[in-house]
Design an enzyme around this catalytic site. Structure first.
Site, short mmCIF file in Angstrom:
data_model
loop_
_atom_site.label_atom_id
_atom_site.label_comp_id
_atom_site.label_asym_id
_atom_site.label_seq_id
_atom_site.Cartn_x
_atom_site.Cartn_y
_atom_site.Cartn_z
N ASP A 99 -40.27 47.37 10.35
CA ASP A 99 -40.63 48.59 11.08
C ASP A 99 -41.23 49.67 10.18
OD1 ASP A 99 -39.81 47.65 13.61
OD2 ASP A 99 -37.73 48.06 13.09
N LYS A 106 -54.43 43.72 1.12
CA LYS A 106 -54.11 43.28 -0.24
C LYS A 106 -55.36 43.30 -1.08
CE LYS A 106 -50.39 41.71 -2.34
NZ LYS A 106 -49.01 42.04 -1.96
P1 NAD Z 1 -45.00 40.83 -12.38
O1 NAD Z 1 -46.38 40.68 -12.90
O2 NAD Z 1 -44.24 42.08 -12.68
O3 NAD Z 1 -44.08 39.62 -12.87
C1 NAD Z 1 -44.35 38.27 -12.64
C2 NAD Z 1 -43.64 37.47 -13.72
O4 NAD Z 1 -43.75 36.08 -13.43
C3 NAD Z 1 -44.24 37.69 -15.11
O5 NAD Z 1 -43.21 38.00 -16.01
C4 NAD Z 1 -44.90 36.35 -15.42
O6 NAD Z 1 -44.91 36.06 -16.82
C5 NAD Z 1 -44.02 35.39 -14.64
N1 NAD Z 1 -44.64 34.10 -14.30
C6 NAD Z 1 -45.89 33.86 -13.84
N2 NAD Z 1 -46.07 32.56 -13.62
C7 NAD Z 1 -44.91 31.95 -13.93
C8 NAD Z 1 -44.46 30.61 -13.91
N3 NAD Z 1 -45.26 29.62 -13.50
N4 NAD Z 1 -43.18 30.34 -14.30
C9 NAD Z 1 -42.35 31.32 -14.70
N5 NAD Z 1 -42.73 32.62 -14.74
C10 NAD Z 1 -43.99 32.93 -14.37
O7 NAD Z 1 -45.11 40.59 -10.81
P2 NAD Z 1 -44.15 41.12 -9.66
O8 NAD Z 1 -44.66 42.44 -9.23
O9 NAD Z 1 -42.75 40.94 -10.07
O10 NAD Z 1 -44.50 40.10 -8.49
C11 NAD Z 1 -43.91 38.79 -8.41
C12 NAD Z 1 -44.05 38.26 -7.00
O11 NAD Z 1 -43.44 39.18 -6.08
C13 NAD Z 1 -45.49 38.08 -6.51
O12 NAD Z 1 -45.53 36.97 -5.64
C14 NAD Z 1 -45.75 39.35 -5.72
O13 NAD Z 1 -46.76 39.19 -4.75
C15 NAD Z 1 -44.39 39.56 -5.08
N6 NAD Z 1 -44.12 40.93 -4.64
C16 NAD Z 1 -44.18 41.97 -5.52
C17 NAD Z 1 -43.91 43.26 -5.06
C18 NAD Z 1 -43.89 44.45 -6.00
O14 NAD Z 1 -43.44 45.53 -5.55
N7 NAD Z 1 -44.27 44.33 -7.24
C19 NAD Z 1 -43.60 43.48 -3.71
C20 NAD Z 1 -43.53 42.39 -2.84
C21 NAD Z 1 -43.79 41.12 -3.32
#
Ligand code: NAD
Length: 469
Positions: A99, A106
């Site tokens: 909500d 994106k």
């Molecule tokens: P981030 O860049 O802060 O961290 C991602 C981490 O994953 C990094 O430390 C990277 O080294 C690691 N990584 C990448 N590939 C990998 C692999 N194959 N094995 C192990 N580690 C790996 O990104 P984030 O903001 O934490 O986002 C992570 C996920 O969460 C994404 O799918 C993103 O779309 C989702 N998400 C993020 C947010 C946000 O507020 N940042 C909100 C909703 C969803």
């Protein structure tokens, strides 16, 4: 088929599965599912050594049933048109599930940020923002970006500054982007919001005694063994709060390998080590295992993928030992894996619900920017005075002195962080119960229930607008 084309297919398959459980007309369902607009761009970056690199980038606005559209910006080499569309679609459904009055968008810039210097990243971010503003893909009432994979508060500050210089509406300019540093209009608690929301969602699911018994688990988080993939913003904070509630973080997988320790790793210490050394390798406790993706198959109760999409696929789903998969990342489980895991009675907490804490607190930041006042600023002292008077009345009536701890915890007014965190908790708990009830009523899984919830809410809006009388 490419990895990311599969991701869009997976999102659409989940949508169609849920759509069959609703009775909306086919055309309306098509309008809800399709992506309204995508801006694909290419622009030059003059690198520090004087050479020119052409950068490819996108912004997708999946829907306009509410305005603004909202969604993060990702910096990753995997970025493609389909990936951005899949993520924008999920944003529309996610906002509806919790909500939050936005439609989904994106952005993605196809770069590996490790290959660029800070000043190159700044030039890329500012040019990307300029492109979005020029094409009317950004603005407080139009489309509001936020951090995602590979971006954080620094990029959001550059975006705000660039927008501010181009905008003729300085009064509301700060609401053009969320996830900003607090000094630039960011809200306390946004950085940790997605991970904190993931924690609230898992806590809700694990408090259900019957559901836990069906998985062969005890209710509650105490002693639950967790493996996290990706120690970035979302993974770190989710693991940190789970550990705080008594869970054991038995594995942390990063790019080059996984750290494993059966009696639990200290998340804060591993995070600090990584900050200092640039990697989790060399951490003095636990043991490193390779390849990293094998960590997904470790023996644990909760697997928390928090990196990128498509990590749990038809190939490895049969070997996953976790009883609960908590989708902190977007799209970590393919639809093929989803089928396999459900047949194996694994509980999946779906991304479009579980990681919605980020957009929820982004909504709070946007409200703060438009109202030009910090949450709690007007009411904190009043609340505190009233509560202090009530506590003294209790002391007088009972003749007993209350402990200093009670006087400070109950007698204090709410700070911004208290208001943000309680708003986030309320949102995550309410939405969990909503999708849980739908799943029981329709005898379906939580992902399908979350999609049904989103489709129904968006359909009502289209109908009320009179577009589909
Ligand atoms: P981030 O860049 O802060 O961290 C991602 C981490 O994953 C990094 O430390 C990277 O080294 C690691 N990584 C990448 N590939 C990998 C692999 N194959 N094995 C192990 N580690 C790996 O990104 P984030 O903001 O934490 O986002 C992570 C996920 O969460 C994404 O799918 C993103 O779309 C989702 N998400 C993020 C947010 C946000 O507020 N940042 C909100 C909703 C969803």
């Amino acid at each position: 088929m490419s990895h990311t084309a599969d991701f869009l297919g997976d999102v659409n398959r989940s949508f169609m599965k849920a759509a069959r459980l609703t009775n909306h007309p086919k055309g309306l369902l098509e309008q809800i599912r399709m992506c309204n607009s995508v801006y694909a761009m290419e622009f030059p970056l003059v690198r520090d050594d004087g050479s020119i690199h052409v950068v490819q980038a996108f912004r997708a606005e999946h829907s306009h049933h509410k305005q603004p559209a909202k969604g993060g910006i990702r910096y990753a080499p995997t970025v493609s048109r389909d990936e951005v569309v899949a993520l924008a679609s999920l944003m529309s459904y996610k906002c509806a599930v919790v909500d939050v009055p936005f439609s989904g968008a994106k952005g993605g810039v196809k770069i590996d940020r490790k290959q660029f210097s800070p000043s190159e990243l700044e030039r890329i971010t500012r040019r990307y923002t300029f492109e979005l503003v020029r094409k009317n893909f950004m603005g407080p009432g139009v489309d509001v970006p936020a951090p995602d994979y590979g971006t954080g508060a620094q990029e959001m500050a550059w975006i705000f500054d660039t927008y501010n210089q181009l905008s003729d509406n300085p009064l509301d300019a700060a609401a053009c982007v969320t996830g900003k540093p607090v000094g630039h209009g960011g809200v306390h608690g946004r950085r940790e919001a997605t991970g904190r929301g993931v924690f609230f969602g898992i806590r809700e699911a694990c408090s259900d005694k019957k559901a836990m018994k069906a998985l062969g688990l005890e209710a509650g988080l105490e002693g639950k063994r967790v493996v996290v993939q990706g120690l970035g913003n979302v993974g770190f904070h989710a693991a940190y709060y789970l550990q705080g509630a008594g869970a054991l973080i038995v594995g942390i997988a990063e790019m080059n390998g996984a750290l494993v320790k059966e009696d639990g790793l200290n998340v804060r210490e591993v995070g600090a080590w990584r900050q200092e050394h640039g990697a989790i390798e060399g951490f003095p406790e636990g043991r490193m295992t390779q390849p990293s993706e094998k960590a997904l198959e470790l023996d644990c109760d909760i697997l928390l993928p928090a990196a990128l999409e498509g990590q749990i696929s038809g190939e490895n789903a049969g070997r996953i030992k976790a009883r609960i998969i908590a989708e902190a990342a977007n799209g970590p489980t393919t639809s093929e894996a989803d089928e396999i895991l459900r047949k194996r009675n694994v509980l999946l907490l779906p991304d479009l619900y579980l990681n919605a804490g980020g957009v929820t607190v982004s909504y709070f930041e946007w409200l703060r920017n438009l109202s030009h006042v910090r949450f709690g600023r007007m009411s904190k002292r009043f609340e505190s005075n009233t509560q202090q008077k009530m506590l003294s009345a209790i002391e007088t009536a009972t003749g007993k002195a209350l402990s200093p701890e009670v006087l400070t915890t109950i007698g204090k007014g709410a700070d911004e962080i208290d208001i943000v965190n309680s708003g986030l908790e309320e949102t995550m708990v309410f939405a969990y119960n909503e999708i849980y009830d739908i799943s029981k009523r329709l005898k379906t899984d939580l992902r399908t229930a979350a999609f049904v919830s989103a489709i129904n809410k968006i359909a009502v809006l289209y109908n009320q607008m009179g577009i589909f009388p």
